[in-house]
Scaffold this active site. Structure first.
Site, PDB file in Angstrom:
ATOM      1  N   GLU A  68       0.821  -1.211   0.000  1.00  0.00           N
ATOM      2  CA  GLU A  68       0.000   0.000   0.000  1.00  0.00           C
ATOM      3  C   GLU A  68       0.859   1.267   0.000  1.00  0.00           C
ATOM      4  O   GLU A  68       0.614   2.200  -0.777  1.00  0.00           O
ATOM      5  CB  GLU A  68      -0.940  -0.002   1.215  1.00  0.00           C
ATOM      6  CG  GLU A  68      -2.092  -0.989   1.119  1.00  0.00           C
ATOM      7  CD  GLU A  68      -1.710  -2.411   1.498  1.00  0.00           C
ATOM      8  OE1 GLU A  68      -2.569  -3.302   1.395  1.00  0.00           O
ATOM      9  OE2 GLU A  68      -0.548  -2.624   1.912  1.00  0.00           O
ATOM     10  N   HIS A  95     -12.317  -5.588   8.029  1.00  0.00           N
ATOM     11  CA  HIS A  95     -12.867  -5.373   6.693  1.00  0.00           C
ATOM     12  C   HIS A  95     -14.179  -4.591   6.752  1.00  0.00           C
ATOM     13  O   HIS A  95     -14.976  -4.658   5.825  1.00  0.00           O
ATOM     14  CB  HIS A  95     -13.122  -6.717   5.988  1.00  0.00           C
ATOM     15  CG  HIS A  95     -11.891  -7.518   5.726  1.00  0.00           C
ATOM     16  ND1 HIS A  95     -11.253  -8.232   6.710  1.00  0.00           N
ATOM     17  CD2 HIS A  95     -11.180  -7.714   4.591  1.00  0.00           C
ATOM     18  CE1 HIS A  95     -10.201  -8.846   6.196  1.00  0.00           C
ATOM     19  NE2 HIS A  95     -10.128  -8.551   4.915  1.00  0.00           N
TER      20      HIS A  95
END
Length: 659
Positions: free
Chosen positions: A395, A462
């Site tokens: 990321e 999530h």
């Protein structure tokens, strides 16, 4: 093969070495005279910066660190504004907004550092990728210290450069200490260059105090990159003979070590080599005197320049690059059939890619697989592998690469597979992307897509709604579409904005929500809220999935005789204060709703602003409804009954109305 060096060439190299040393000497005198507060010295390390700059060509990018003054002077950066920058005086490159080498000069193909070590290495990947996509043969040369090779960005940058065969030369300046920590205490190996093998690239240990060696080795690495053979890792062995910064001193250095390395001083060594080859020492003395006099004059002139001043208006005006107004929607019609949220979002992305060849997508599994939510399904076939690119699981590396692309004229869109994983790239977003335009004026058109939110039984990692984290950071725009039409229009406007924009896309809406969407190209201007439902009794401000909850609530309360006005912010930064205040002045009551945890949620900002700006219009205290201050549970039942703001919404609305 390079042509043989003439005496003039060798004297030019000597002069290039003497300039940063003369600056060092002057700065150290100013420190002792208490006329300068701080200086990060590269004394004794000049051959590395000067050698790299001499080996590079003007089209190549340089990404220096604290001790690479020689890059700036050798690249021909004007000394007067450079000294103003170093001394924080009027006329510097950052208008007093950052110090020393924390800035870029695109016209000189230099991108300076931020204080977070190794963070610029992925940026070099982006600059290398831009050159590769454009079909030119520019190379990016990026610097870091040996201590920063323990940072994740070092490894992510090397990995990405190797996987994509990018024209990048990574230069590790191993000077023996990370602040006061000896290299041997921080690294389990002697040669950092050995790391290159793990990434499938050449690595070489270089005598960093030998100018000719540095030039030759860097030249070879640049030629390799220009041939399309990918990156190289070079470890320059040198020593830091001054403190980490001058005030910290060198008491932690063992007796004799500085003396030992001083005998290998790069300028003394090069001078001896020139004299041995027949160069007249008197000529070298003249160069020394000329350079010292020039630096003395420029430094003293800079100290006479006024301190930097500004105004709140001037500072605020430069946080963001100017935005282009969205095109007029005149002549567009709504489709008859409802469009899914996910399909509208995909259409907006595709329109942006069709309209501008500099727009490209990056992220984990976004190419052939279409992303984990299939937002980009079919894009790789339609737009090609160069513009729809799978990244490794990096990321921070991907976001840093996006910054490099943006600096060189591209409009990258980076998908975070889940918004929860954005934490792994947090530094690049809040310290690099967010500050760049304010510090040195370059536009940063980077769009970050972040699927977020709960309601799908995905558990703590999530399901988070982290939008408020980024609303606190000047320089970032934050967008949360709540309808298919806005999903299409807001993503298009985000991509065309010249600033970093985070677009939070609610996962639960992707396939559950349908609605009318304008045909053809569609934009929704950032910063403009929308009144979704008119009402006279209560203003309910929300965004994302909260809009659906608010509309459901409004239907229930309508049956009880209360009319709720639902305002969808759409953009949290900048948020539409006037639209919200106008609604509150009409209804005299405010409820702010968001899915994220209540404490620290962006709803607190909205409620506080209304209380401050429209207090006299309120007939009841503003109320916030958010998620419970808990991690999001995996159990759908617990999430719905305990965590979810929706479960508390009706009771809160009735209390406000009854006050």
């Amino acid at each position: 093969m390079p042509r043989p060096l003439t005496e003039a060439d060798r004297l030019a190299r000597y002069r290039a070495l003497r300039v940063p040393r003369a600056v060092e000497d002057k700065m150290l005198r100013l420190i002792r005279q208490n006329r300068l507060s701080k200086w990060f010295s590269g004394y004794g390390q000049e051959a590395i910066a000067v050698g790299c700059a001499l080996a590079a060509e003007e089209r190549d990018w340089l990404l220096p660190m604290h001790r690479n003054l020689g890059l700036w002077t050798t690249r021909g950066v004007p000394l007067r504004p450079l000294f103003c920058q170093l001394m924080g005086r009027e006329g510097g490159f950052t208008k007093g907004r950052d110090r020393t080498f924390h800035f870029g000069l695109p016209e000189k193909r230099i991108v300076g550092m931020i204080s977070h070590l190794a963070a610029m290495l992925p940026v070099a990947d982006g600059l290398g990728l831009a050159a590769q996509l454009r079909g030119d043969d520019a190379v990016a040369i990026a610097f870091t210290g040996e201590g920063a090779t323990r940072e994740g960005d070092f490894h992510e940058a090397l990995n990405l450069a190797a996987v994509w065969t990018l024209p990048v030369v990574f230069v590790v300046e191993n000077n023996g200490y990370g602040l006061s920590t000896p290299t041997a205490d921080a690294l389990p190996v002697e040669d950092i260059a050995d790391a290159a093998a793990g990434y499938g690239m050449p690595g070489e240990v270089v005598d960093g105090n030998d100018l000719d060696t540095v030039i030759a080795v860097v030249d070879d690495a640049i030629r390799r990159a220009r041939r399309g053979e990918g990156p190289t890792l070079l470890e320059m062995k040198t020593f830091r003979v001054r403190g980490h910064e001058e005030a910290s001193g060198t008491r932690y250095v063992p007796d004799g070590l500085i003396t030992e390395w001083s005998r290998r001083d790069p300028i003394d060594r090069y001078r001896e080599r020139l004299v041995e080859s027949g160069v007249d020492p008197a000529g070298l003395d003249r160069i020394d005197a000329e350079v010292a006099a020039e630096i003395e004059e420029v430094a003293e002139w800079a100290l006479t320049q006024p301190e930097v001043t500004s105004t709140p208006e001037r500072e605020a005006a430069d946080v963001f690059a100017p935005s282009k107004p969205a095109p007029s929607p005149a002549g567009r019609t709504l489709v008859e059939d409802d469009v899914r949220f996910i399909d509208a979002l995909s259409a907006g992305l595709a329109d942006a890619l069709d309209a501008d060849d500099t727009t490209l997508l990056m992220g984990q599994d976004v190419a052939d697989y279409g992303g984990v939510f299939k937002v980009t399904a079919g894009f790789a076939e339609r737009f090609g592998a160069d513009r729809v690119r799978n990244t490794p699981i990096i990321e921070s590396g991907a976001l840093g690469c996006a910054l490099g692309l943006a600096v060189d004229g591209y409009r990258p869109v980076v998908e975070m597979q889940y918004a929860d994983f954005i934490t792994c790239g947090f530094n690049q977003i809040v310290n690099n992307l967010a500050t760049t335009h304010y510090r040195w004026g370059v536009p940063v058109p980077v769009t970050i897509r972040a699927p977020f939110g709960g309601g799908i039984g995905a558990g703590p990692f999530h399901s988070q709604s982290p939008e408020a984290w980024f609303c606190h950071v000047p320089g970032l725009k934050v967008v949360v579409p709540a309808t298919p039409a806005d999903a299409k229009g807001l993503i298009r406007s985000a991509i065309e904005d010249d600033n970093p924009v985070l677009v939070f896309e609610h996962k639960a809406l992707y396939r559950s929500l349908r609605g009318p969407v304008p045909t053809g190209e569609h934009w929704v201007e950032l910063g403009h809220a929308r009144v979704v439902r008119e009402g006279a009794d209560l203003t309910l401000v929300t965004w994302g999935v909260g809009v659906q909850w608010a509309l459901d609530l409004a239907g229930v309360l309508a049956d009880e005789g209360a009319e709720v006005e639902v305002v969808d912010l759409r953009t949290l930064v900048p948020w539409d204060r006037e639209r919200v205040l106008a609604s509150v002045r009409k209804t005299n009551r405010l409820l702010v709703l968001h899915e994220a945890g209540r404490t620290g949620g962006f709803g607190g900002e909205v409620a506080a602003e209304v209380a401050e700006a429209a207090f006299v219009h309120l007939d009841a205290p503003p109320v916030r409804v958010g998620g419970a201050d808990l991690p999001i549970p995996f159990s759908k039942a617990i999430e719905a009954d305990v965590y979810s703001a929706q479960a508390r919404l009706l009771g809160a609305a009735r209390r406000v109305l009854a006050f």
